[in-house]
Design an enzyme around this catalytic site. Structure first.
Site, PDB file in Angstrom:
ATOM      1  N   THR A 138       0.804  -1.219   0.000  1.00  0.00           N
ATOM      2  CA  THR A 138       0.000   0.000   0.000  1.00  0.00           C
ATOM      3  C   THR A 138       0.839   1.273   0.000  1.00  0.00           C
ATOM      4  O   THR A 138       0.305   2.374  -0.043  1.00  0.00           O
ATOM      5  CB  THR A 138      -0.965   0.026   1.205  1.00  0.00           C
ATOM      6  OG1 THR A 138      -0.218  -0.189   2.394  1.00  0.00           O
ATOM      7  CG2 THR A 138      -2.021  -1.037   1.072  1.00  0.00           C
ATOM      8  N   GLY A 139       2.173   1.127   0.037  1.00  0.00           N
ATOM      9  CA  GLY A 139       3.017   2.314  -0.106  1.00  0.00           C
ATOM     10  C   GLY A 139       2.983   2.785  -1.560  1.00  0.00           C
ATOM     11  O   GLY A 139       2.527   2.059  -2.440  1.00  0.00           O
ATOM     12  N   LYS A 199      -4.013  -3.233   7.502  1.00  0.00           N
ATOM     13  CA  LYS A 199      -4.933  -3.104   6.374  1.00  0.00           C
ATOM     14  C   LYS A 199      -5.459  -4.453   5.898  1.00  0.00           C
ATOM     15  O   LYS A 199      -6.009  -4.569   4.803  1.00  0.00           O
ATOM     16  CB  LYS A 199      -4.248  -2.360   5.227  1.00  0.00           C
ATOM     17  CG  LYS A 199      -3.756  -0.982   5.676  1.00  0.00           C
ATOM     18  CD  LYS A 199      -3.611  -0.007   4.539  1.00  0.00           C
ATOM     19  CE  LYS A 199      -3.324   1.379   5.111  1.00  0.00           C
ATOM     20  NZ  LYS A 199      -2.859   2.329   4.097  1.00  0.00           N
ATOM     21  N   ILE A 232      13.487  -5.133  -2.798  1.00  0.00           N
ATOM     22  CA  ILE A 232      13.728  -3.988  -3.679  1.00  0.00           C
ATOM     23  C   ILE A 232      14.297  -2.815  -2.873  1.00  0.00           C
ATOM     24  O   ILE A 232      15.119  -2.056  -3.365  1.00  0.00           O
ATOM     25  CB  ILE A 232      12.398  -3.543  -4.350  1.00  0.00           C
ATOM     26  CG1 ILE A 232      11.698  -4.725  -5.022  1.00  0.00           C
ATOM     27  CG2 ILE A 232      12.644  -2.398  -5.313  1.00  0.00           C
ATOM     28  CD1 ILE A 232      12.486  -5.388  -6.111  1.00  0.00           C
ATOM     29  N   THR A 233      13.877  -2.706  -1.641  1.00  0.00           N
ATOM     30  CA  THR A 233      14.241  -1.565  -0.786  1.00  0.00           C
ATOM     31  C   THR A 233      15.738  -1.282  -0.773  1.00  0.00           C
ATOM     32  O   THR A 233      16.548  -2.201  -0.718  1.00  0.00           O
ATOM     33  CB  THR A 233      13.780  -1.850   0.656  1.00  0.00           C
ATOM     34  OG1 THR A 233      12.415  -2.229   0.627  1.00  0.00           O
ATOM     35  CG2 THR A 233      13.960  -0.620   1.529  1.00  0.00           C
ATOM     36  N   GLU A 234      16.045   0.015  -0.814  1.00  0.00           N
ATOM     37  CA  GLU A 234      17.428   0.486  -0.774  1.00  0.00           C
ATOM     38  C   GLU A 234      17.711   1.095   0.593  1.00  0.00           C
ATOM     39  O   GLU A 234      16.804   1.588   1.248  1.00  0.00           O
ATOM     40  CB  GLU A 234      17.590   1.568  -1.849  1.00  0.00           C
ATOM     41  CG  GLU A 234      18.977   2.161  -1.925  1.00  0.00           C
ATOM     42  CD  GLU A 234      19.062   3.284  -2.967  1.00  0.00           C
ATOM     43  OE1 GLU A 234      18.116   3.441  -3.774  1.00  0.00           O
ATOM     44  OE2 GLU A 234      20.062   4.005  -2.959  1.00  0.00           O
ATOM     45  N   TYR A 238      18.762  -1.661 -17.679  1.00  0.00           N
ATOM     46  CA  TYR A 238      17.705  -1.354 -18.649  1.00  0.00           C
ATOM     47  C   TYR A 238      18.322  -0.953 -19.994  1.00  0.00           C
ATOM     48  O   TYR A 238      17.829  -1.320 -21.056  1.00  0.00           O
ATOM     49  CB  TYR A 238      16.792  -0.226 -18.150  1.00  0.00           C
ATOM     50  CG  TYR A 238      16.277  -0.388 -16.737  1.00  0.00           C
ATOM     51  CD1 TYR A 238      16.296  -1.628 -16.098  1.00  0.00           C
ATOM     52  CD2 TYR A 238      15.768   0.703 -16.035  1.00  0.00           C
ATOM     53  CE1 TYR A 238      15.831  -1.762 -14.793  1.00  0.00           C
ATOM     54  CE2 TYR A 238      15.296   0.577 -14.737  1.00  0.00           C
ATOM     55  CZ  TYR A 238      15.340  -0.656 -14.114  1.00  0.00           C
ATOM     56  OH  TYR A 238      14.882  -0.789 -12.840  1.00  0.00           O
ATOM     57  N   GLU A 254      30.257  -3.781 -11.476  1.00  0.00           N
ATOM     58  CA  GLU A 254      30.692  -2.413 -11.216  1.00  0.00           C
ATOM     59  C   GLU A 254      31.786  -2.445 -10.170  1.00  0.00           C
ATOM     60  O   GLU A 254      32.086  -3.508  -9.610  1.00  0.00           O
ATOM     61  CB  GLU A 254      29.507  -1.535 -10.787  1.00  0.00           C
ATOM     62  CG  GLU A 254      28.868  -1.941  -9.471  1.00  0.00           C
ATOM     63  CD  GLU A 254      27.572  -1.175  -9.179  1.00  0.00           C
ATOM     64  OE1 GLU A 254      26.879  -0.748 -10.127  1.00  0.00           O
ATOM     65  OE2 GLU A 254      27.255  -1.007  -7.986  1.00  0.00           O
ATOM     66  N   HIS A 312      25.702   3.510  -5.271  1.00  0.00           N
ATOM     67  CA  HIS A 312      25.436   2.229  -4.623  1.00  0.00           C
ATOM     68  C   HIS A 312      26.331   2.078  -3.394  1.00  0.00           C
ATOM     69  O   HIS A 312      27.514   2.418  -3.443  1.00  0.00           O
ATOM     70  CB  HIS A 312      25.729   1.066  -5.563  1.00  0.00           C
ATOM     71  CG  HIS A 312      24.708   0.924  -6.633  1.00  0.00           C
ATOM     72  ND1 HIS A 312      24.970   0.256  -7.809  1.00  0.00           N
ATOM     73  CD2 HIS A 312      23.422   1.339  -6.722  1.00  0.00           C
ATOM     74  CE1 HIS A 312      23.883   0.268  -8.565  1.00  0.00           C
ATOM     75  NE2 HIS A 312      22.932   0.930  -7.937  1.00  0.00           N
TER      76      HIS A 312
END
Lengths: 287, 385, 287, 385
Positions: free
Chosen positions: C17-18, C43, C98-100, C161, C211, C249
């Site tokens: 819900t974010g 929720k 996914i969170t950074e 991408y 990288e 990063h």
């Protein structure tokens, strides 16, 4: 055959230079056990027991030098958890903790850690393991039992010696005797030992010695019903114990209505286990 | 080792668990003063280490400082289950809209700490577990990871906690876990955790039981021990490092090993008698310790027979005999003595005891039977003078 | 075939819900992914995404109700470790974070815990996983790639991408694209992904995008030498990066002389990997 | 985020790690006073967040309060690697008999904290690792279990620590682990840990680097940040939540995504130019953030060209364009602009930028080439006025 230890076991003693450690290491050696190393930080390089056993600074170096594959821990309670962690990290397959009085939260961490490893922990607060005629790891007196086909597993110390002594006097020998210890949180359970005895060709019958506190015996009874083909005999101490009192062993306490001897005895009897009213009666039941 | 409510609350407060305003008092005039400071409406709670304080009249509400003083006078003069009330906790009274149970203890089966919560607070949790098990939510805590927030959210849902209290509830539960872990507790309990009619959460009653084996890490907590509720013999025994538990029978037992000591008690009972005590001198006990242990038995006026049962291994029977002799020497008691020595130095042990009359038994059962008969007055040929 | 996710995967979104969670859940759903549940404490019982996806209070209840077998975590960094622990304890086979911005000590605990479980963690700080034409778990834009036989694994987001876009423009499709994330401590390594691609019948060639920072690429080069039979192409970002600076990063930093692009490129080339000088050159190398 | 030596030492002291007596001072008269209190023999240490303070003359020994004051006057007027010295730490001088290295950091390969120790303290540990790797002992710490005593004993043996110091060494190392874990450090280092000629152990120099991602848990530590040594642009960028790193070239880059931003820099270099900065606006950046980011680029007088390279996914190209426009509007700078938009709302983005002259590129390589050429003065047909 036997379970857990035999004459090929290479034994390490953690805390070998303490009074208890040294005394029992000598006993183990005299019994014929291959005591290959001791560990006492600060005394690495010394030798004990008439120059027979070298001391190392750490479990890791002791294993590298001697190929030890089992350890008995005699270090004081304050340091015992650390000794177990050290043994686990060094990858010892069998860790027997004789020390009594380990904090329960230390033990919960230890158990969680051991579970994630390939090591087996026996104890703490236990007399150890004895395979008559082969080897002993711990403090069970060697003279009171002889080789035979009975597996013995117990939460107690001297009470076990009573049983071993009675068995010997009745002409009965033992495959292996495992003292799993009197603490509420411990590495090896009755079930673990029964599983090993069930798979052991040398063991034909099993004697288990329980006591009040917790519900290990009840859980074991279920296991016996489902998995055991060999006959199991039992004795449970504490039928006359009062509620809410810790009877010497940290784990021997009836809390609420959990942990009574009556409950344990009835569960075991339901599982087909013959339960003796007093230790010596086990012999009669086995006839 | 169990702490008093006020001691537990002080620890809880240090960890941020909200407790009602209040103070500990030893006299009724102090109680009056505290009550005045708190505005008159207070609860006066006896501080004794047993359950059932409320039923015994040891917890009372007062509407004024005068009433508080009166009640305190009564309570401070009471004994609850034979324990004298020496201190009372005086706290502001709060208006309760809901009572919750929240506790952390050790789960022996799963070998992990377990958090237990229930919407039925204020009652004994074991009773709730029997009468309404569906009202109890439990979650195991990984001892290496600690209590996780997601577990607390699950627990809150399970006990139907109103979401407006979730954050505070989670803060309290997290603190309770910290108390449990930091203090090496075997039980850390808030019961009840109340929600007041103003929507605030308070720990109304607190219980902490510490792990005796871990007290070496907590000298400050060890100092909190109150032995008022304990048998003096048990207190003395702890000093000597032997385990002694007072029982109600007539046969004093001195045994090495906890299992064997229990078994000895059991066989006495099987033979129709009753043990006066459980006494485990431990492994490898020396004469001094055994002497102290024997004296504990001798100090019990109900004891009619002494049964010494030692299976020598690490423990040497001669050393035990020395200790027993030391305690008996010079005493004018006339107690029959039954001795069973097996194993290490058994014969030497028997020899040392020869100065006093005693009977020997070869088996455990025989020793028990002999003691029971002696206790019943079937006097044997030897008798201790 | 493909690796990690496909059209049968049943996906759960933690933090649905974010803003981010909801936006990307819609994208995943539109891409054809089976998004079966969301989790947002407080929720539970609500529905989102036009009534298509139910919300649950906890991962456990969501799994029980929907059979979800993968999760994408979008909860804020402060709570992300807890979300991962919840997913592990609920036994989800695939956890994509996914969170950074997760604290590094949280991640070290998480990794240790995940290692003892049967779960696979991808990320954190990663764009997630996309199997073209089947499903996507995370934030990789769906339109920039098509089904094909190239496996893509990358520490980066938008740079990936670029590569996917370039591959598509050159008429090349992808089996699965895995973003392993830009953090120094992460659940899935290049090697883990390569191992999966090597075993995947649908994948014929692999593109890896590295990288600066750490020595993952060097370690991977050794692995490629020993175990990979499929051709691997690479690009390494940061050849012009200064020393001692964290390049966006958390993991992209040259410390001392460890983590330079030059070291990585030479290790990969030694392992027979063709390394492109710029992202689009990968296409030329693959011809 | 790196802490000053004196800040790290204050934390260490709170955890029981012994540090020399001393205080921080901002003026030379304070230094004199502290030196008098400490008995005259002191060391005056500049507090700046860079290495090489000693070589730069920023660490000096004084034999008297007067000398201390003189040295402080010199040091407090210095700049070390362009950073002004604003504070000095004044500490009692100790006589060193041995210097040990002790540090805890993160081992990326093993994904665990690692304790590193060496008998060669006082030097940069990376140099020791190269010159005498056998002098370095390492042990991995299970993050769920913490540092165990047996590991410390092993480490002590490995660095040949005299056993008389073992207990103190273990206490210090345990405390260092607690600092590392409690403060969310990426590095907690005592270098050197000295053994004095009187046989006492002291932390003579201290270094703590905190994990920026964990500062939300440590507001008190976050407040310790000193930005003196940082580029002002980097400080501003942190405020806006974008990553900006000042470089020495002439092409200002605005990119979404760290990997793409690095790649953009690399291709500029490949084409013979040099980036003026690394700038990652992050995923899903809004106009305001982009505007702030663009202004950071504009504030660099060395910038000759601006390269905007955005691969739209979550990030919308039109939103980026708005931000860039906002920053450029009203500025009289005359910088050429190269724009590459791909993906979400690329065309809308180009459209928004139509008010200013710019060139477009379709590939990354083309964008880089174009920027380099513009920076070299090969002015294209469009030019930003």
């Amino acid at each position: 055959m036997s379970i857990l230890i035999n004459k090929h076991s290479k034994v390490l003693i953690q805390g070998i230079t303490g009074n208890e450690g040294l005394f029992h290491s000598r006993q183990m050696l005299q019994y014929g056990t291959q005591v290959v190393a001791g560990v006492t930080p600060g005394k690495g390089g010394e030798w004990v027991l008439d120059g027979k056993v070298p001391i190392f600074e750490s479990v890791k170096t002791a294993i590298e030098a001697t190929g030890a594959n089992a350890t008995a821990i005699f270090v004081p309670a304050k340091y015992a958890a650390d000794a177990i962690f050290e043994a686990v990290d060094a990858g010892l397959p069998l860790i027997v903790c004789i020390t009594e009085g380990l904090p329960i939260q230390d033990m919960m961490q230890v158990i969680q850690y051991v579970k994630q490893s390939k090591c087996r922990l026996v104890g703490p607060n236990c007399p150890g393991i004895l395979t008559p005629g082969e080897a002993k790891l711990g403090i069970i007196p060697g003279g009171i039992t002889v080789p035979g086909n009975i597996g013995v597993v117990s939460r107690s110390g001297t009470l076990t010696y009573e049983v071993l002594d009675a068995l010997r006097k009745a002409g009965k020998g033992v495959s292996t005797c495992v003292g799993i210890g009197g603490d509420p949180i411990k590495g090896t359970s009755f079930i673990d030992a029964l599983e090993l005895f069930e798979a052991d060709a040398k063991t034909d019958e099993i004697v288990m010695i329980g006591e009040i506190g917790g519900n290990d015996e009840e859980v074991t009874a279920e296991y016996i019903t489902r998995y055991m083909t060999k006959p199991v005999y039992a004795y449970v101490a504490g039928i006359s114990a009062p509620l809410g009192k810790r009877m010497g062993h940290a784990g021997a306490i009836i809390e609420g209505n959990v942990g009574t001897a009556a409950s344990k005895i009835s569960a075991l009897e339901l599982a087909g286990v013959k339960v003796a009213k007093h230790p010596e009666e086990i012999i009669e039941l086995m006839q | 080792m169990r702490l008093h409510e006020y001691q537990a609350k002080q620890i809880f407060a240090k960890y941020g668990i909200p407790i009602p305003k209040g103070r500990i008092a030893g006299t009724s005039s102090e109680v009056r003063q505290i009550s005045e400071e708190l505005g008159g409406n207070v609860i006066v709670k006896s501080q004794v280490l047993v359950g059932g304080r409320g039923k015994a009249g040891g917890i009372r509400l007062a509407k004024s400082p005068e009433e508080a003083e009166d009640l305190a006078t009564q309570i401070l003069g009471m004994e609850i289950k034979d324990i004298p009330v020496r201190r009372v906790l005086v706290e502001e009274a709060v208006s309760i809209s809901q009572e919750i149970y929240l506790g952390i203890t050790t789960d022996r089966i799963n070998q992990k700490p377990v958090l237990i919560a229930s919407s039925e607070g204020g009652m004994n949790i074991e009773e709730v577990a029997q009468s309404a098990p569906e009202k109890i939510a439990r979650c195991l805590i990984n001892p290496l990871l600690g209590l996780r927030d997601y577990q607390l959210r699950d627990i809150a849902v399970s006990i139907d906690l109103n979401r407006i209290y979730l954050k505070t509830f989670m803060d309290i539960a997290r603190s309770l876990w910290k108390v449990f872990a930091d203090c090496d507790a075997q039980l850390a309990e808030v019961n009840p955790l109340v929600i007041t009619s103003e929507g605030r959460l308070y720990c109304l009653d607190a219980k902490i039981i510490l792990d005796d084996n871990a007290l070496f890490r907590h000298p400050d907590l060890a100092d909190l021990r109150d032995t008022d509720g304990e048998d003096p013999g048990e207190v003395t025994a702890r000093k000597y490092g032997v385990t002694f538990i007072k029982l109600s029978g007539t046969i004093g037992c001195l045994v090495n090993g906890a299992g064997l000591a229990m078994s000895t008690m059991d066989l006495i009972k099987l033979k129709g008698g009753e043990a006066a005590n459980f006494l485990d001198i431990g492994g490898g006990a020396y004469a001094e310790k055994v002497s102290a242990a024997t004296k504990l038995i001798l100090s019990d006026p109900k004891v009619k027979v002494i049964l010494v049962n030692v299976f020598g291994g690490i423990t040497r029977c001669d050393e035990v005999a020395k200790g027993v002799m030391d305690a008996l020497t010079g005493k004018s008691a006339n107690l029959p003595l039954v001795v069973r020595f097996v194993g290490t130095n058994a014969n030497e042990g028997y020899k040392i005891l020869e100065e006093v009359p005693y009977q020997t038994a070869s088996t455990l059962l025989e020793a028990a039977e002999m003691s029971v008969n002696l206790a019943k007055g079937v006097v044997s040929e030897h008798s201790y003078q």
